[in-house]
Design an enzyme around this catalytic site. Structure first.
Site, short mmCIF file in Angstrom:
data_model
loop_
_atom_site.label_atom_id
_atom_site.label_comp_id
_atom_site.label_asym_id
_atom_site.label_seq_id
_atom_site.Cartn_x
_atom_site.Cartn_y
_atom_site.Cartn_z
N GLU A 159 0.85 -1.20 0.00
CA GLU A 159 0.00 0.00 0.00
C GLU A 159 0.88 1.25 0.00
OE1 GLU A 159 -0.32 2.24 2.63
OE2 GLU A 159 0.81 1.21 4.18
N LYS A 215 7.84 -0.45 -1.06
CA LYS A 215 7.28 0.43 -0.02
C LYS A 215 8.38 0.97 0.89
CE LYS A 215 4.39 2.54 2.69
NZ LYS A 215 3.39 1.88 3.51
N GLY A 264 11.26 21.75 9.05
CA GLY A 264 10.42 21.84 10.23
C GLY A 264 10.87 20.89 11.32
N CYS A 271 4.27 5.14 10.13
CA CYS A 271 4.92 4.49 8.98
C CYS A 271 6.40 4.85 8.82
CB CYS A 271 4.17 4.83 7.70
SG CYS A 271 2.55 4.05 7.60
#
Length: 447
Positions: A159, A215, A264, A271
């Site tokens: 995914e 991934k 930042g 994840c």
């Protein structure tokens, strides 16, 4: 005959995938081992905040008035096995306690519960992020323990969901990657994803190891880009440069691009941090640890940003102790358009400042309940204005659109001092300074 699909695990990934498969026209049965979660989903309610997901559930969950009825839920693995042609594994793969490695226990348990019930041809499709080599092991287990033997096949289909855009990413993916071992498995997955493929989504067919690596490689690259610009922010701090202008200038280079170049307080969530650590751990097991030593520095830069934000806050208060100071924190989630506070840099900074004696009040548009559970000793407000009331310093730590649209003049009238530190480089310095605020951002000492 139309394919029937099951989704095992109905957390963030699974609930979204199940609803999206129903939207694509399939009959779907979702499974979870937590009955309370199933009861919630059966009412069309979601256990997390994700834009568009609750509406999608309402369109398809059986029993809801006006729904298609294509989506049902159960806790019974036998029912799932009897129902489905394609079974998607969407369970969690967290970081092991005290280790960098990935915890595969949920994946292993799900397959162990499903396999004995697979008596006929079936395709089990892993979507969870796993260490490379896992699919080979799980395929062997499936063949050995499923009554159907070799007719119960495994495929891997990673995914690529972005929290806040998960529904869009599932229905209109920028790519579909499938690791398969047979033409039948590829054919079935082409049927599952026929609609997005027809709309132009690339369909990449590969072997198991490559599908698993896609991934973790993608997340490692994104983490590298974020930590790179944060490292440049450190240099800009030391050299009186402006990291926002630096990022703009290098972003015009097509080879680099502008995305993920906003300096930042770093990345967090469920994840990126755990995935790059698990990737390092697995590379070590494979004897390829030297190839990923750079990821250790990426992780280090990312974690260092949080401490630097604490020190920037201290400087804004004159360099002394935090004791007795009032700090307003705008943002609790690790990113906007989510209620996810897992490994949130914003909450980490708030917690550090609080532990050093400051009175910290947090406001977040969607993450308040989760933040309270994780950090019950922090103060919480019902609005940005209430959080800022009486504050000596305001910290902007999650780049919600609501915060970008705040009226600096109105907030200034509530604050004890008009000092704002932009930990996401997302606010307009000119607008805030015009309202009398001292504006400071990471990597922009002269901005």
């Amino acid at each position: 005959m139309a394919l029937k699909i099951t989704v095992i695990g109905t957390g963030y990934l699974g609930a979204t995938h199940a609803a999206a498969m129903a939207e694509l026209g399939f009959e779907v049965l979702g499974l979870d081992v937590v009955p309370e979660k199933i009861e919630m989903l059966q009412r069309g309610e979601v256990p997390m905040y994700e834009p568009g997901l609750q509406e999608l559930l309402g369109k398809h969950v059986a029993g809801i008035e006006g729904s298609s009825g294509r989506l049902r839920f159960t806790t019974d693995f036998a029912e799932v096995a009897a129902f489905g042609d394609v079974h998607f594994l969407c369970v969690n793969t967290p970081q092991k306690h005290g280790e960098y490695a990935c915890d595969m226990s949920y994946v292993d348990s799900a397959l162990a519960s499903l396999a004995p019930h697979l008596t006929g041809p079936a395709l089990v499709v892993g979507k969870s992020t796993v260490p490379v080599g896992s699919a080979d092991r799980l395929a062997a287990y499936l063949t050995e323990h499923a009554p159907a033997g070799h007719e119960a096949e495994l495929a891997w289909n990673p995914e690529f969901l972005r929290e806040g855009f998960a529904v869009e990413d599932t229905l209109h993916p920028d790519r579909i990657v499938v690791g398969v071992r047979s033409e039948r498995a590829e054919k079935l997955l082409r049927e599952v994803y026929a609609t997005p493929v027809a709309e132009g989504s690339p369909f990449v067919v590969t072997d198991f190891p490559t599908a698993e690596l896609v991934k973790t490689s993608a997340n490692s690259f994104l983490a590298t880009k974020i930590s790179f610009i944060n490292a440049m922010a450190e240099v800009c701090e030391a050299a009186d440069g402006d990291v926002a202008k630096l990022a703009e200038a290098i972003g015009y280079d097509d080879r680099i691009g502008r995305k993920f170049l906003r300096a930042g307080i770093g990345f967090g969530g469920g994840c990126l941090p755990k995935d790059i650590r698990a990737f390092m751990a697995r590379a070590g097991e494979l004897g390829a640890d030297q190839a990923l030593t750079f990821l250790r520095e990426i992780d280090s830069i990312n974690m260092r940003q949080r401490g630097q934000m604490v020190e920037l806050t201290r400087q804004a208060l004159g360099g002394g102790p935090f004791l007795g100071k009032r700090i307003a924190v705008l943002g609790a989630t690790f990113k906007p358009d989510s209620d996810d506070v897992r490994d949130s840099p914003a909450l980490n900074v708030a917690g550090q400042v609080h532990l050093q004696g400051a009175q910290v009040t947090v406001y977040d548009p969607k993450g308040m309940d989760n933040a309270r559970r994780l950090f019950p000793t922090l103060g919480y407000a019902d609005s940005a204005l209430e959080a800022v009331r009486g504050a000596d310093v305001v910290l902007h730590l999650t780049e919600w659109r609501e915060f970008r649209e705040l009226d600096p003049q109105v907030l200034g009238e509530a604050a004890a001092a008009r000092v704002i530190l932009d930990g996401r480089n997302a606010l307009d310095p000119t607008l805030w300074r015009k309202a009398g605020w001292t504006y400071r951002a990471m990597g922009r000492p002269t901005a």
